[in-house]
Design a protein around this motif. Sequence first.
Motif, PDB file in Angstrom:
ATOM      1  N   ASP A   1       0.823  -1.215   0.000  1.00  0.00           N
ATOM      2  CA  ASP A   1       0.000   0.000   0.000  1.00  0.00           C
ATOM      3  C   ASP A   1       0.854   1.261   0.000  1.00  0.00           C
ATOM      4  OD1 ASP A   1      -2.326  -1.439  -0.146  1.00  0.00           O
ATOM      5  OD2 ASP A   1      -2.862  -1.195   1.970  1.00  0.00           O
ATOM      6  N   ALA A   2       1.998   1.239   0.682  1.00  0.00           N
ATOM      7  CA  ALA A   2       2.890   2.403   0.682  1.00  0.00           C
ATOM      8  C   ALA A   2       3.335   2.718  -0.741  1.00  0.00           C
ATOM      9  CB  ALA A   2       4.096   2.146   1.582  1.00  0.00           C
TER      10      ALA A   2
ATOM     11  N   ARG B   1       1.782   1.818  -3.532  1.00  0.00           N
ATOM     12  CA  ARG B   1       0.608   2.228  -4.309  1.00  0.00           C
ATOM     13  C   ARG B   1       0.190   3.654  -3.989  1.00  0.00           C
ATOM     14  NH1 ARG B   1      -3.404  -2.589  -3.212  1.00  0.00           N
ATOM     15  NH2 ARG B   1      -4.835  -1.226  -4.325  1.00  0.00           N
ATOM     16  N   ILE B   2       0.258   4.054  -2.734  1.00  0.00           N
ATOM     17  CA  ILE B   2      -0.142   5.409  -2.336  1.00  0.00           C
ATOM     18  C   ILE B   2       0.820   6.437  -2.928  1.00  0.00           C
ATOM     19  CG2 ILE B   2      -0.259   6.982  -0.362  1.00  0.00           C
ATOM     20  CD1 ILE B   2      -1.491   4.572   1.207  1.00  0.00           C
TER      21      ILE B   2
ATOM     22  N   ASP C   1       0.432   6.446  -6.719  1.00  0.00           N
ATOM     23  CA  ASP C   1      -0.945   6.716  -7.138  1.00  0.00           C
ATOM     24  C   ASP C   1      -1.317   5.830  -8.321  1.00  0.00           C
ATOM     25  OD1 ASP C   1      -3.446   7.910  -7.031  1.00  0.00           O
ATOM     26  OD2 ASP C   1      -2.877   9.531  -8.388  1.00  0.00           O
TER      27      ASP C   1
ATOM     28  N   TRP D   1      -9.198   1.203  -4.865  1.00  0.00           N
ATOM     29  CA  TRP D   1      -8.798   2.564  -4.551  1.00  0.00           C
ATOM     30  C   TRP D   1      -8.101   2.582  -3.202  1.00  0.00           C
ATOM     31  CZ3 TRP D   1      -7.784   6.986  -6.602  1.00  0.00           C
ATOM     32  CH2 TRP D   1      -7.684   8.115  -5.796  1.00  0.00           C
ATOM     33  N   VAL D   2      -6.894   3.117  -3.162  1.00  0.00           N
ATOM     34  CA  VAL D   2      -6.136   3.235  -1.918  1.00  0.00           C
ATOM     35  C   VAL D   2      -5.823   4.708  -1.708  1.00  0.00           C
ATOM     36  CG1 VAL D   2      -4.018   2.620  -0.697  1.00  0.00           C
ATOM     37  CG2 VAL D   2      -5.105   0.963  -2.208  1.00  0.00           C
ATOM     38  N   SER D   3      -6.172   5.232  -0.558  1.00  0.00           N
ATOM     39  CA  SER D   3      -5.851   6.616  -0.230  1.00  0.00           C
ATOM     40  C   SER D   3      -5.494   6.687   1.245  1.00  0.00           C
ATOM     41  CB  SER D   3      -7.032   7.531  -0.542  1.00  0.00           C
ATOM     42  OG  SER D   3      -8.149   7.166   0.241  1.00  0.00           O
ATOM     43  N   LEU D   4      -4.863   7.761   1.642  1.00  0.00           N
ATOM     44  CA  LEU D   4      -4.470   7.928   3.037  1.00  0.00           C
ATOM     45  C   LEU D   4      -5.671   8.237   3.914  1.00  0.00           C
ATOM     46  CD1 LEU D   4      -1.175   9.992   2.778  1.00  0.00           C
ATOM     47  CD2 LEU D   4      -1.440   7.666   3.611  1.00  0.00           C
ATOM     48  N   LYS D   5      -5.642   7.662   5.098  1.00  0.00           N
ATOM     49  CA  LYS D   5      -6.656   7.919   6.117  1.00  0.00           C
ATOM     50  C   LYS D   5      -5.935   8.192   7.432  1.00  0.00           C
ATOM     51  CE  LYS D   5      -8.367   3.732   5.140  1.00  0.00           C
ATOM     52  NZ  LYS D   5      -7.566   3.448   3.976  1.00  0.00           N
TER      53      LYS D   5
ATOM     54  N   ASP E   1      -3.950   5.434   8.951  1.00  0.00           N
ATOM     55  CA  ASP E   1      -2.674   5.019   8.367  1.00  0.00           C
ATOM     56  C   ASP E   1      -1.483   5.517   9.173  1.00  0.00           C
ATOM     57  OD1 ASP E   1      -3.701   3.547   6.224  1.00  0.00           O
ATOM     58  OD2 ASP E   1      -3.911   5.339   4.985  1.00  0.00           O
TER      59      ASP E   1
END
Length: 113
Positions: free
Chosen positions: A41-42, A44-45, A48, A54-58, A61
């Motif tokens: 995920d790191a 992919r984030i 982008d 869909w992976v985004s920061l929350k 995280d």
Amino acid sequence: MHLSQINTFNFRQLKNFSLALNKGLNVLVGENNAGKTAVIDAIRIVLDTNSAEWVSLKASDLSTGETELRIQLKFEELSDHQAGVFLEHLTNEKVEEGAELARLYINLTAQLT
């Protein structure tokens, strides 16, 4: 060009984490909740990617109790064409006496406000 290193600071359970990657195939093996998905995920984030998921920061995280996270990706062995495309973003690092190699670093920093 290949991704040669991932560094994270306060990203999920990867509080102060560094992982060197080999050119070609790399395999992540570990117990459940060891951070394998966090590594993927790191990447992919920061890049982008256009994956189906869909992976985004929350806020979740960030490592527990922290307000800032950083992820750094290091790319090595750029071709002449790739070096030309990313010229203004390259870092030259001395690898031996008199020799330098171009490396590409992509950094993501996020802060909880």
